[in-house]
Structure formats: C-alpha cells, structure tokens
Write an enzyme that holds these catalytic residues in place. Structure first.
Site, PDB file in Angstrom:
ATOM      1  N   ASP A 451       0.927  -1.166   0.178  1.00  0.00           N
ATOM      2  CA  ASP A 451       0.171   0.151  -0.240  1.00  0.00           C
ATOM      3  C   ASP A 451       0.779   1.541  -0.283  1.00  0.00           C
ATOM      4  OD1 ASP A 451      -2.184   1.719   0.188  1.00  0.00           O
ATOM      5  OD2 ASP A 451      -3.301   0.263   0.933  1.00  0.00           O
ATOM      6  N   ASP A 516     -10.989   1.790  -2.725  1.00  0.00           N
ATOM      7  CA  ASP A 516     -11.470   1.455  -1.977  1.00  0.00           C
ATOM      8  C   ASP A 516     -12.317   1.429  -2.100  1.00  0.00           C
ATOM      9  OD1 ASP A 516      -8.767   1.273  -0.683  1.00  0.00           O
ATOM     10  OD2 ASP A 516      -8.675   3.315  -0.189  1.00  0.00           O
TER      11      ASP A 516
END
Ligand code: GLA
Length: 716
Positions: A451, A516
C-alpha cells in the site's frame, strides 16, 4: 536507412530517420496496403512556409526540442547553467531488427545524445517507445552538468480528424472516470504532482473521431508506464498539427547529469484501432498479459480473496480472525489477506508505520497460530505492508528522524498522520528490505498487499534536492529485490485504492487494488473505466458490506457479488455479522465465479454501448466457444421495457445456447414464468449472427440488478 516501417495489428508506423535530419513520425494510422513509396508520403504531406511565419515549414520531431525553433510546446528542455539549451537532435544511426528499432541522435554543439528504442508487438501493433538522454559533454567538472527540465518520452503526431479526446479524471474512491471532450485550439494538459500515479490522472488518453464507439471507429490510445509525476499533453497547434505527448514530470534540479550520465524516460505505450475502443483495449490487455505479468501467476487461477480491512479495521483479535477464516473457507474463499494493524504499535492510523514486526500485544504467539489456522483450512495467507511510509509515532522515526522526505524549514503537509521515507537512500531501502524479508521468510505467506497512502507533497531529501523520480525508481528496485528473494510471493499494488495502477508498477506487481470503494454501482463505472487499459484478471474487486462504508449506499448481495465477479473477486466484509441468506448467496456467487473465472480472466473484453442506465460488457473466449456477458441496471429506465442487448464478439456462423446464470433466482420486477423465460430465449439456441445483430430483449428488471448471461457454442 531513411525510414523505418512497421506493419502490425491494424496499423502502420513509419518513422523518418535519415542521417542528418531530425527523426519524426511520417505516418501512424490504419494499415497501409502494398508497396508504399515513402517519397509519395513526403510529397503529399509537404508543407511550405506561409506569410507571417518562417519562410519554410518546420517539421515536428520526436522530441520537439526547444532548439527546433518550432513555435509549439516543447517536449525537451535542458541547459548547462543557462547555456546549451538549443539542441536539435539529428539522427546519426538508425537500425531495425524485426520488431524493434533503435534511433540514435545527437547534437554535437550542445553535446547531448538522445536515443530512441521502439518495440512493436507484431500481433496488436502496440508499440513501446522509450527514450534516453546522455550528457556527452567533455567537461567532467560542474560546469558540464546538464540540467534536464522537461522530457516527454516522445511527441507523437495524431491525425487532425481525431477531433475528440477521452481523458481520465476521478478522485479517491472514484477512480478511472472518463471525460470525452472536443479537442480545442491550445492544449489539454494534465500535470500530476502527487508523487504516485494518482486517483485523478491515470496516465492514459485516447484520441477518437466523433463517431468512434466501442465497436467501431478509429481510436488512438497512449499510456505512460510510470508510477510517479507525469505530464500528459494534447496540443492542437496553430498550424493545424495535433501532437500527443507523455513523460515524467520533473521537479527543479531533479535530473542533473554529469558528463557520461544518462536519464531514461518512462516507457510510452501506444496503440491504434480502426475498429473501436474495445478493440483498442484488447490490444492493451494483451500487452499487460504478455509483457508485464509473471506468467506463472496469471496462468494460475486467481484465488478468491478475503480481506480483513472493512471487516475489522484495526480491531485485530486472533480468535475472531480464526472464526472469520472458518467462515471464509466454508464459502469457498481461497486466500486470506490480513490488512493493516498487525504490526508494531499500529492500533490506529496514528502510530506504528515503519515498525514491521508482529505486534506481541495482539499476537503474543506471533502470526503463526493464525497462519497455521488459515493454511490448515486450505487457504493461502496474505499480508499488508505500507513500506514507503512512517508514522512520527514509531520506533523507526524516533531512531531516524532524518530518513524522511521533506522541505527543510517548511512544515510537513499533514496527510494520514504519516511521512514518506526517502527510499532512494540505500540504508532506508536496506532497512525495509530486511524487515519485509524477515516477515516473509519466517512465515508461510504467499501474498503481499503493498500500500501507499499519501502524496509526496514535499519530496525533498536531506541534502535539499527534489527526489520524486528517484523515489519511483527506488520503489521498483525494492519490490524487485523482494520478488527475487521470494519468487513465489504475489504482490498487489494499492495506493488508497487505485492510486498506483499503471504499467510501470505492473511490471513489478501482480494485481491492483482498483478502488477503496466497494459500492457496486460505483464499481461498475470504476471497473469499466479501468478496463480501457487494464485486463479484468488484475483488477481486485471485492464484495463489500451491504451498506457501503464509503458511499453509504445499500445494495443487495446479488448486485455486489455479480459486480465483484467481473474482475479478480474477493470479499471484504465481516463474515461473522452476515445474515445466513446473504452468506449462502455469496457462496453460490463464489462457486459460479470459480466455474467461469478461466473465461473472465483469459477471454477477450467487449464493452457494449448502452444508454446510461445500463453498464454492459462481455468476455469471449479466444476460440469463440463460450462467452459471458454482464448487464448491470444501474438505475431505473424511462420506457416500459429496457433495451435489447447485443452479444458482440461471438462468431456469426456458430450456434450458441444462451443461459441466464445470475441472479441465481433470476429476480426481476415481475416473477418470470417458464414461458416468459423461453420468450426471452433463456436456454434456447440461436445463431451467433442473430445474437450479435438482433440481440436479446432484456427482461424488466429492478434498478441495481445485474444479469449474467453465459453463451456456449453448440457443436453441430
Ligand atoms: C488503504 C487501502 C485499504 C486499506 C487501508 C489500510 O486505504 O486502500 O484497502 O488497506 O489503506 O490502512
């Protein structure tokens, strides 16, 4: 060699590269048939000087260097302390080897060399353009240093009849939005300074004619394989020319070349289709699958994921996770990914980033009990890292406060309570390698979610130099080192969702976290946007909670599951809280997905032009023997009946049986009797030609419903 010619896929590319002249694209477009006289193209396209301008017409070059004297945006600008700025790069050697060409240019006055490397895919005609600049100055001292301000990888002419462009915009949790605009005089420019690929400026663009649609019309596509700052430009010049360019966006002083040093630009991948946008996408998908993906992973069936993030956030508890794993395995999940919160003092977003050791506060016996449990259930184990970052509240930052990127004397711009590490420093990369390597070596982990959750707002190093380009290069090198040490570990590229999904990172990773947002309605658009340049097999798409945590919208399990199936499917919700009815529907969806994933992941994509209330696409196997079509009703519709949907991509002369495979109970606003099912052709056999041209009348359907149809060839 006066010119280099490639004929591949739909296209012909001819580059003029006569020694002593600047190199330029003479032709790029629909395949030219037969034996072309290059002189004819020169003659037909020759321009003369006009009043009010120079007495001669200046030819554009591949670099559009400022020294050309062309009154147009420059693709290359550099200088040595204010001098040597006016290069004109003329060819001194050009060579073609099958699918590849090299063109070497230089300017002996400014003592700069510029080399091009072009690789053309013989099947699709997609070409990869890369360029590099070398300081060939004989002054080895500081006055010989060449500062490069600007360098487009290449500047490509586009025919003026491409009067429209399709660019990418978006934001966090709503990536890959497309904007179709009429080209205008002047410049369409996107400058990305986020230090990562960004959610709002995916580095790609398409140039099209007004009548270009999914299955017809001309389309040019360009993508920059780069995970950092970039510039995308479409310049409509006053002389009528249209120039498309892309390159890394360079910060002041970022590229300073000493004598003998080279700067290599990111690769530009460009393609042409005379047959619509979907075909252009298929070309780009082939490139990703054949040239970027590691064969052993994309040939393996993509395991269904479970991801802990939206289920538990930072609330890690071994017993709860084990129960979750039991439920996951029971519904057919194959890989269990433990997201943020397992390490150091990371109990919330404020602390712990940088300390990549298992937290003994929550995992007193380490991760082994959880991993043994997960693998004992037959699932693979995955884990989350955010290596490039550090929280100020961490052991790492306390020990090395000088390891971060910053602007000395200026306050850090707050961003998720974290700073960016200067990974271009070897001791920082070394530290990160050791930490990640030790977690992977000590555990049976076969997947890493990598990430990256903030922009590089102030990308300065300890010496005061700007380092965003160096950051990306160091990132690629670090991932590669980890890959080499752990060749069986797959790596996902995530940056707050789809903030880093480009071909640069995809040369080093195996999947992207598309967004997301797990809101299936938004995801229909996000995944459709992403599918222009990315194949479905690498697009992480998860079934989220009934009420989406990001948009607040509630959607049925049927809709969420069908949307997640059109990608690399996963589940990201609290399985312990799910009603049994939803769990059982999810289980059915997973088993259906497993049955068809070979097709979804290896087939060829056909997006379908529809009114806005529907999102539809098909995936057809290469041998045309089977196909799956997803038709999502995003909203209601104004007419009494919805549209008739065609099934593109199948073979006209084959016969196909049409089956509705989802919703599993075939929900619609009316209860369909068997007779009605027959009326809409479910289970019946039709010719491919009719299915393609007449299509199927869609049944009346609720908004927020997705139908999946499976077509199978009936052998005679
Ligand atoms: C980012 C990712 C999420 C999750 C969180 C964890 O936002 O996109 O999927 O991993 O970080 O902090």
């Amino acid at each position: 060699m006066d010119h280099i010619r490639f004929d591949a896929g739909d296209m012909t590319l001819i580059i003029a590269c006569k020694v002593g002249n600047v190199p330029r694209i003479l032709y790029w477009g629909k395949k030219l048939q037969g034996d072309i006289q290059i002189e004819d193209i020169h003659a037909l396209t020759k321009r003369r000087g006009v009043l009010g301008s120079a007495d001669v017409s200046i030819d554009p070059s591949l670099a559009m260097e400022i020294g050309l004297g062309y009154a147009a945006p420059a693709g290359f600008e550099a200088h040595r302390d204010g001098r040597s700025w006016g290069s004109i790069f003329t060819v001194y050697s050009a060579a073609k080897y099958e699918d590849r060409a090299e063109i070497q240019c230089r300017d002996n006055d400014t003592q700069i060399a510029l080399n091009y490397d072009i690789i053309v895919d013989p099947e699709t005609g997609l070409f990869q353009f890369s360029s590099s600049i070398t300081n060939i100055c004989d002054d080895e001292g500081s006055s010989g240093i060449l500062t490069v301000n600007k360098m487009a990888t290449a500047v490509l002419p586009i025919p003026g009849r491409m009067t429209e462009l399709i660019g990418f915009t978006g934001r966090w949790a709503d990536e890959f939005r497309r904007e179709r605009l009429r080209r205008f005089s002047g410049s369409y420019v996107r400058e990305n300074k986020r230090g990562r690929t960004s959610h709002d400026s995916f580095p790609a663009i398409m140039l099209v004619r007004p009548d270009t649609r999914e299955k017809s019309g001309e389309a040019y596509g360009l993508h920059l394989a780069w995970s950092g700052n970039h510039i995308i430009r479409i310049d409509t010049l006053m002389d009528g020319r249209v120039m498309a360019s892309m390159g890394a966006l360079l910060f002041p002083g970022e590229i300073r070349l000493r004598a003998g040093e080279t700067y290599k630009s990111p690769t530009l991948v460009a393609g042409y289709s005379s047959n619509g946008l979907s075909k252009l996408s298929r070309y780009f998908h082939e490139h990703v699958r054949n040239n970027l993906m590691r064969k052993k992973f994309w040939q393996k069936e993509r395991p269904v994921h479970y991801n802990s993030w939206e289920a538990i956030y930072f609330d890690h508890d071994l017993e709860k996770l084990k129960l979750m794993a039991d439920k996951a395995a029971a519904i057919g999940i194959e890989r269990f990914v433990l997201d943020d919160g397992w390490f150091g003092s990371r109990r919330n977003e404020k602390s712990g980033l940088g300390d990549w050791v298992v937290s003994d506060a929550i995992y007193p016996d380490g991760l082994k009990p959880l991993i043994d449990h997960v693998t004992g259930l037959g699932m693979e184990m995955g884990i989350w890292f955010e290596p490039e970052m550090v929280n100020p509240d961490s052991d790492l930052f306390r020990a090395h406060p000088d390891w971060i990127l910053e602007l000395k004397g200026k306050e850090q711009i707050p961003f998720r309570n974290q700073y960016v590490l200067d990974i271009s420093r070897s001791e920082v990369s070394e530290y990160l390698f050791k930490q990640i390597d030790s977690v992977l070596s000590d555990h049976d982990i076969s997947y890493v979610k990598w990430d990256m959750n903030r922009d590089l707002n102030h990308p300065g190093n300890a010496m005061g130099y700007a380092k965003p380009y160096a950051h990306v290069m160091a990132l690629y090198a670090l991932i590669e080192r980890i890959r080499n040490a752990h060749p069986d570990v797959e790596i996902e590229s995530c940056a707050s969702g789809g903030g880093r999904p480009d071909y640069g990172i995809l040369a080093h990773t195996d999947r992207v976290w598309t967004s997301d947002s797990n809101d299936a309605i938004d995801r229909q658009n996000i995944q459709k946007g992403a599918s222009h340049f990315l194949p479905l097999n690498i697009l992480g798409s998860h079934v989220g909670p009934a009420k989406c945590h990001i948009t607040g919208r509630s959607l049925s399990m049927s809709m969420r599951a069908a949307t997640a199936m059109m990608g690399h499917m996963g589940v990201e919700l609290n399985l312990l809280d799910e009603p049994d009815t939803d769990l059982s529907e999810l289980k059915k969806a997973i088993s259906l997905y497993k049955k068809y994933r070979h097709l979804i992941h290896n087939g060829e994509l056909y997006r379908i032009d529809t009114p806005r209330y529907i999102n539809a696409l098909g995936i057809v196997s290469k041998d045309k023997k089977e196909a799956i079509y997803s038709v999502a009703f995003l909203t209601g519709y104004n007419n009494t009946h919805p549209i008739t949907i065609p099934f593109p991509g199948i073979r006209s002369k084959f016969e196909y049986q049409v089956n509705s495979i989802w919703p599993h109970d075939f929900q619609s606003s009316t209860t369909l009797e068997q007779k009605e099912l027959e009326m809409i052709g479910i289970g019946s056999i039709f010719s491919g030609s009719i299915l393609k041209k007449v299509g199927l009348q869609l049944p009346p359907s609720f908004p927020e419903t997705t139908h999946l149809f499976y077509l199978q060839r009936r052998e005679a």
